[in-house]
Design a protein around this motif. Structure first.
Motif, mmCIF file in Angstrom:
data_model
loop_
_atom_site.group_PDB
_atom_site.id
_atom_site.type_symbol
_atom_site.label_atom_id
_atom_site.label_comp_id
_atom_site.label_asym_id
_atom_site.label_seq_id
_atom_site.Cartn_x
_atom_site.Cartn_y
_atom_site.Cartn_z
ATOM 1 N N LEU A 123 0.812 -1.223 0.000
ATOM 2 C CA LEU A 123 0.000 0.000 0.000
ATOM 3 C C LEU A 123 0.841 1.267 0.000
ATOM 4 N N LYS A 124 2.123 1.159 0.372
ATOM 5 C CA LYS A 124 3.070 2.277 0.290
ATOM 6 C C LYS A 124 2.580 3.510 1.038
ATOM 7 N N PHE A 125 2.230 3.327 2.312
ATOM 8 C CA PHE A 125 1.877 4.475 3.134
ATOM 9 C C PHE A 125 3.085 5.392 3.321
ATOM 10 N N PHE A 126 4.257 4.828 3.302
ATOM 11 C CA PHE A 126 5.489 5.614 3.389
ATOM 12 C C PHE A 126 6.606 4.806 2.757
ATOM 13 N N LYS A 127 7.726 5.469 2.512
ATOM 14 C CA LYS A 127 8.869 4.803 1.884
ATOM 15 C C LYS A 127 10.153 5.232 2.597
ATOM 16 N N LYS A 128 11.231 4.640 2.212
ATOM 17 C CA LYS A 128 12.529 4.980 2.795
ATOM 18 C C LYS A 128 12.830 6.458 2.558
ATOM 19 N N GLY A 129 13.238 7.152 3.632
ATOM 20 C CA GLY A 129 13.552 8.570 3.530
ATOM 21 C C GLY A 129 12.441 9.486 3.997
ATOM 22 N N ASP A 130 11.212 8.969 4.147
ATOM 23 C CA ASP A 130 10.104 9.793 4.629
ATOM 24 C C ASP A 130 10.225 10.006 6.137
ATOM 25 N N TYR A 131 9.767 11.180 6.588
ATOM 26 C CA TYR A 131 9.692 11.437 8.030
ATOM 27 C C TYR A 131 8.262 11.149 8.476
ATOM 28 N N VAL A 132 8.118 10.222 9.403
ATOM 29 C CA VAL A 132 6.795 9.744 9.784
ATOM 30 C C VAL A 132 6.652 9.675 11.296
ATOM 31 N N THR A 133 5.394 9.607 11.718
ATOM 32 C CA THR A 133 5.063 9.268 13.099
ATOM 33 C C THR A 133 4.220 8.003 13.047
ATOM 34 N N VAL A 134 4.759 6.903 13.563
ATOM 35 C CA VAL A 134 4.087 5.602 13.521
ATOM 36 C C VAL A 134 4.321 4.880 14.842
ATOM 37 N N GLY A 135 3.292 4.188 15.302
ATOM 38 C CA GLY A 135 3.437 3.429 16.534
ATOM 39 C C GLY A 135 3.869 4.271 17.713
ATOM 40 N N GLY A 136 3.510 5.565 17.708
ATOM 41 C CA GLY A 136 3.888 6.449 18.805
ATOM 42 C C GLY A 136 5.307 6.977 18.729
ATOM 43 N N GLU A 137 6.029 6.696 17.652
ATOM 44 C CA GLU A 137 7.402 7.150 17.486
ATOM 45 C C GLU A 137 7.538 7.960 16.201
ATOM 46 N N SER A 138 8.483 8.913 16.207
ATOM 47 C CA SER A 138 8.722 9.751 15.030
ATOM 48 C C SER A 138 10.171 9.613 14.583
ATOM 49 N N THR A 140 12.886 9.332 10.653
ATOM 50 C CA THR A 140 13.042 9.111 9.216
ATOM 51 C C THR A 140 13.098 7.614 8.946
ATOM 52 N N VAL A 141 12.327 7.160 7.966
ATOM 53 C CA VAL A 141 12.265 5.727 7.655
ATOM 54 C C VAL A 141 13.605 5.281 7.058
ATOM 55 N N ALA A 142 14.275 4.353 7.752
ATOM 56 C CA ALA A 142 15.533 3.805 7.257
ATOM 57 C C ALA A 142 15.308 2.543 6.436
ATOM 58 N N ALA A 143 14.302 1.757 6.825
ATOM 59 C CA ALA A 143 14.020 0.513 6.092
ATOM 60 C C ALA A 143 12.629 0.030 6.464
ATOM 61 N N VAL A 144 11.926 -0.498 5.465
ATOM 62 C CA VAL A 144 10.631 -1.152 5.684
ATOM 63 C C VAL A 144 10.852 -2.636 5.421
ATOM 64 N N LYS A 145 10.884 -3.423 6.494
ATOM 65 C CA LYS A 145 11.172 -4.843 6.377
ATOM 66 C C LYS A 145 9.882 -5.648 6.524
ATOM 67 N N ILE A 146 10.002 -6.939 6.312
ATOM 68 C CA ILE A 146 8.825 -7.793 6.358
ATOM 69 C C ILE A 146 8.214 -7.845 7.757
ATOM 70 N N PHE A 147 9.033 -7.876 8.806
ATOM 71 C CA PHE A 147 8.522 -8.010 10.155
ATOM 72 C C PHE A 147 8.547 -6.713 10.954
ATOM 73 N N ASN A 148 9.353 -5.746 10.564
ATOM 74 C CA ASN A 148 9.435 -4.508 11.325
ATOM 75 C C ASN A 148 9.876 -3.351 10.435
ATOM 76 N N THR A 149 9.724 -2.152 10.958
ATOM 77 C CA THR A 149 10.154 -0.937 10.266
ATOM 78 C C THR A 149 11.188 -0.223 11.133
ATOM 79 N N VAL A 150 12.260 0.257 10.507
ATOM 80 C CA VAL A 150 13.359 0.895 11.225
ATOM 81 C C VAL A 150 13.308 2.404 10.983
ATOM 82 N N LEU A 151 13.298 3.174 12.093
ATOM 83 C CA LEU A 151 13.319 4.634 12.025
ATOM 84 C C LEU A 151 14.622 5.158 12.610
ATOM 85 N N ASN A 152 15.129 6.247 12.027
ATOM 86 C CA ASN A 152 16.241 6.995 12.606
ATOM 87 C C ASN A 152 15.710 8.337 13.093
#
Length: 278
Positions: A123-138, A140-152
């Motif tokens: 669905l591409k709600f966000f991609k690598k490099g986007d600044y997001v607030t997800v799961g209560g955390e804010s 920059t998206v470093a990676a969208v993996k199958i089991f988890n998403t990594v933010l910096n």
């Protein structure tokens, strides 16, 4: 039993010939089934990967789905080969099914994260490099993996969030659009010149090249508060210029108001004491 005894050797040879005569063809067919089936499974998985490349499917999802397809086909090939070899695969399939059910129950949370990860990638709600607030955390998206998403985070912390937590909560993507509106509020005293203050705000905003001409900036009296007259200042900028303009305007407005004699009041309480005769 003496293995060097001619009779023993003869018996072993006869049993070997009997075994080859009885099962040799089945074993050969089973081996051929496995070899050819594995080649077909690999080819089909590669074709699927190429189709996903042409369809611009996310790289992470491409690799994962290719492996899933390959190993699913390979498992079917193994079952077919065992059947060709004359083995009873009914019991084998029953054990495999029970094991699969047990693993599925044990990995319930991981499977939930996997399903959520597939949805996020597709669905591409966000991609690598986007600044997001997800799961209560804010961050920059470093990676969208199958089991988890990594933010910096801006202070260079790495946060790993389970995908199921992301999909079950609100997703805010700050980088989704090319432009953003900067919302600022500046208060002046009731005794200050309102029109002069408005002209100062308009001049400061117009002098900054990062402010976009369209949509037009809105500078208006917003509120007659308890201790101040509040202006809203809402210029539009490119998303990448948001914080730079925000900090610049905050500083320039304060310095300019001070230089022009415009006060910026702060909440205060006046206490009046009255003496009474005893």
């Amino acid at each position: 039993m003496n293995l060097l005894d001619p009779n023993t050797i003869q018996d072993l040879l006869e049993k070997g010939v009997t075994l080859l005569t009885t099962h040799g063809l089945k074993i050969l067919i089973a081996l051929l089934t496995f070899i050819i089936g594995r080649m077909i499974a690999r080819k089909l998985a590669e074709i699927t990967r190429k189709v996903m490349v042409r369809a611009n499917v996310d790289e992470t999802l491409r690799g994962f789905l290719r492996n899933i397809i390959y190993y699913a086909l390979l498992a079917a090939v193994v079952v077919m080969a065992l059947g060709q070899a004359g083995l009873n695969i009914t019991s084998f399939l029953a054990v495999l099914g029970a094991a699969g059910l047990a693993v599925g129950l044990a990995l319930k949370d991981s499977l939930s994260n996997f399903a959520a990860g597939v949805m996020l990638i597709m669905l591409k709600f966000f991609k690598k490099g986007d600044y997001v607030t997800v799961g209560g955390e804010s961050g920059t998206v470093a990676a969208v993996k199958i089991f988890n998403t990594v933010l910096n985070t801006p202070d260079n912390r790495q946060i790993i969030i389970p995908n199921s937590s992301i999909l079950s909560n609100t997703i805010t993507n700050v980088s989704a659009n090319d432009t953003r509106r900067v919302d600022l509020v500046f208060g002046i005293g009731y005794d200050d010149d309102l029109l002069k203050a408005k002209q100062i705000l308009e001049r400061i905003v117009s002098e900054d090249p990062r402010v976009l001409a369209e949509p037009a900036t809105n500078i208006s009296v917003h509120e007659l508060a308890d201790s101040s007259v509040n202006f809203i200042v809402r210029p539009w900028v490119k998303t990448s210029d948001y914080w730079g303009l925000y900090w610049t305007l905050m500083e320039k407005v304060k310095l300019t108001f001070d230089a022009e004699g415009i006060s910026i009041p702060y909440p205060q309480t006046d206490v009046h004491l009255h003496q009474t005769e005893q």
